[in-house]
Design an enzyme around this catalytic site. Structure first.
Site, PDB file in Angstrom:
ATOM      1  N   TRP A  83       0.832  -1.196   0.000  1.00  0.00           N
ATOM      2  CA  TRP A  83       0.000   0.000   0.000  1.00  0.00           C
ATOM      3  C   TRP A  83       0.876   1.258   0.000  1.00  0.00           C
ATOM      4  CZ3 TRP A  83      -3.854   1.000   4.616  1.00  0.00           C
ATOM      5  CH2 TRP A  83      -4.785   1.970   4.248  1.00  0.00           C
ATOM      6  N   HIS A 128      11.303  -6.527   5.012  1.00  0.00           N
ATOM      7  CA  HIS A 128      10.742  -6.950   6.297  1.00  0.00           C
ATOM      8  C   HIS A 128      11.852  -7.259   7.295  1.00  0.00           C
ATOM      9  CE1 HIS A 128       6.936  -6.933   4.371  1.00  0.00           C
ATOM     10  NE2 HIS A 128       6.998  -8.118   3.798  1.00  0.00           N
ATOM     11  N   ARG A 150       1.230  -1.789  12.072  1.00  0.00           N
ATOM     12  CA  ARG A 150      -0.152  -2.265  12.073  1.00  0.00           C
ATOM     13  C   ARG A 150      -0.392  -3.033  13.364  1.00  0.00           C
ATOM     14  NH1 ARG A 150      -2.929  -6.391   7.579  1.00  0.00           N
ATOM     15  NH2 ARG A 150      -5.120  -5.887   8.068  1.00  0.00           N
ATOM     16  N   TYR A 214      -0.957   1.873   9.942  1.00  0.00           N
ATOM     17  CA  TYR A 214      -1.872   1.292   8.963  1.00  0.00           C
ATOM     18  C   TYR A 214      -3.297   1.792   9.203  1.00  0.00           C
ATOM     19  CZ  TYR A 214      -4.293  -2.549   6.439  1.00  0.00           C
ATOM     20  OH  TYR A 214      -5.077  -3.289   5.598  1.00  0.00           O
ATOM     21  N   SER A 249      -6.843   3.100  -2.751  1.00  0.00           N
ATOM     22  CA  SER A 249      -7.807   2.455  -1.863  1.00  0.00           C
ATOM     23  C   SER A 249      -7.617   0.949  -1.982  1.00  0.00           C
ATOM     24  CB  SER A 249      -9.236   2.822  -2.269  1.00  0.00           C
ATOM     25  OG  SER A 249      -9.528   2.298  -3.565  1.00  0.00           O
ATOM     26  N   MET A 253      -6.150  -0.931  -5.283  1.00  0.00           N
ATOM     27  CA  MET A 253      -4.909  -1.704  -5.211  1.00  0.00           C
ATOM     28  C   MET A 253      -5.134  -3.149  -5.635  1.00  0.00           C
ATOM     29  SD  MET A 253      -2.237   0.091  -3.953  1.00  0.00           S
ATOM     30  CE  MET A 253      -1.279  -1.026  -2.951  1.00  0.00           C
ATOM     31  N   LYS A 279      -8.759  -8.780   2.754  1.00  0.00           N
ATOM     32  CA  LYS A 279      -9.800  -7.893   3.278  1.00  0.00           C
ATOM     33  C   LYS A 279      -9.288  -6.479   3.505  1.00  0.00           C
ATOM     34  CE  LYS A 279     -12.703 -11.293   5.713  1.00  0.00           C
ATOM     35  NZ  LYS A 279     -13.287 -11.635   7.045  1.00  0.00           N
TER      36      LYS A 279
END
Length: 316
Positions: A83, A128, A150, A214, A249, A253, A279
């Protein structure tokens, strides 16, 4: 016709017997892992040849020569890296275009540093890996670092669903088994250790870091993207930032992932990309965790993060 199976891109790593640590799961199966720079790495990842041998690559990354305008996007797995990567690209290029290549094409653990030499500036590299494994020049040159957070309950659930479909680090057990794994060892590195290390880096001003939550990006995208634009020094007005928020959004994406990405050039990434967008909701952990698991997580969180200044939105 079946999908083409990607061939290993690198020389598969050789794992010596004395380097293997065997960890039993709840069913008596054994997972073979090894320690690499404080990370717990599945031996199959080293042996796969799909990514560089991490034992060699972490050293190469540390010595990597960086450009003065490089941007490093750092986040724990399933925390919003894709994102923010797309958003950052639109801010730095001034173009409302999705990238045709997948995020993994600029992922540091998926490539040796010299493979990024052909990338045009400004390079947006993502990882990461813990922040301590970033190139030494990131600190020396005070390069821009974006750190995405997040809430860890959603990270747990999102990671479980993603790795159920994964091929590089597959997980075929139950959510209960995954829950135990996440709250103890974590995914290569403990989420708790990863997050506390990042907090210390911010407090000590070791790096030029911009923090994005997030949940805040989800609830207030325009204001959050505007702050990111100011951090990056991009000349984007409010109207442009509003368009970026609309294009990036979850719906936009996901559609771009299915229709825009040139996946035929990235067959290995193609398998990974299938599970990227599920989701994207805040609080989805409530649809997966039992009350007992949630309470157990709260106890672990309260103990390990009691002195942490980060504020997480669990949407309880």
């Amino acid at each position: 016709m079946a999908d083409s199976q990607p061939k290993p891109r690198y020389t598969p790593g050789v794992v010596k017997e004395e380097d293997i640590v065997r960890i039993p799961d709840m069913k008596g199966n054994v997972k073979e892992v090894m320690e690499v720079e404080g990370m717990v790495v599945p031996c199959d990842v080293i042996r796969s040849g799909h990514v560089p041998d991490m034992r060699e690559n972490v050293k190469k990354i540390r010595d990597m020569k960086c450009r003065d305008d490089d941007i490093f996007l750092c986040a724990y797995m399933r925390s919003g890296t894709h994102w923010v990567w797309e958003i950052t690209n639109m801010l730095t290029t001034g173009k409302l275009d999705y990238l045709t290549r997948p995020k993994e094409s600029a992922m540091m653990e998926f490539h040796y540093p010299e493979e990024f030499d052909e990338m045009p500036s400004r390079r947006i590299l993502n990882t990461h890996f813990p922040l301590r494994l970033l190139p030494t020049e990131v600190k020396e040159k005070k390069l821009k670092v974006i750190f995405v957070q997040r809430n860890p309950k959603d990270v747990t659930v999102s990671s479980y669903h993603f790795l159920q479909k994964g091929k590089l680090m597959p997980f075929k057990g139950t959510f209960e088994e995954f829950f135990m794994l996440f709250t103890t060892l974590g995914l290569m590195v403990s989420w708790f250790d990863y997050t506390l290390e990042a907090e210390k880096a911010i407090k000590d001003k070791e790096l030029d870091i911009h923090l994005i939550y997030y949940e805040e990006l989800k609830k207030n995208p325009v204001a959050t993207i505007k702050r990111l634009s100011e951090f990056l020094g991009t000349d984007c007005d409010d109207a442009y930032i509003t368009k970026v928020a609309e294009m990036c959004s979850f719906k936009g994406m996901k559609k771009a992932n299915e229709e825009v990405k040139d996946i035929e050039k990235f067959l290995f990434e193609k398998d990974i990309m299938k599970g990227h967008y599920r989701k994207g909701e805040i609080g989805d952990w409530k649809n997966m965790m039992t009350v007992a698991q949630s309470e157990q997580f709260d106890e672990i969180f309260a103990d390990k993060m009691k002195d942490c200044s980060f504020k997480f939105d669990f949407l309880k």
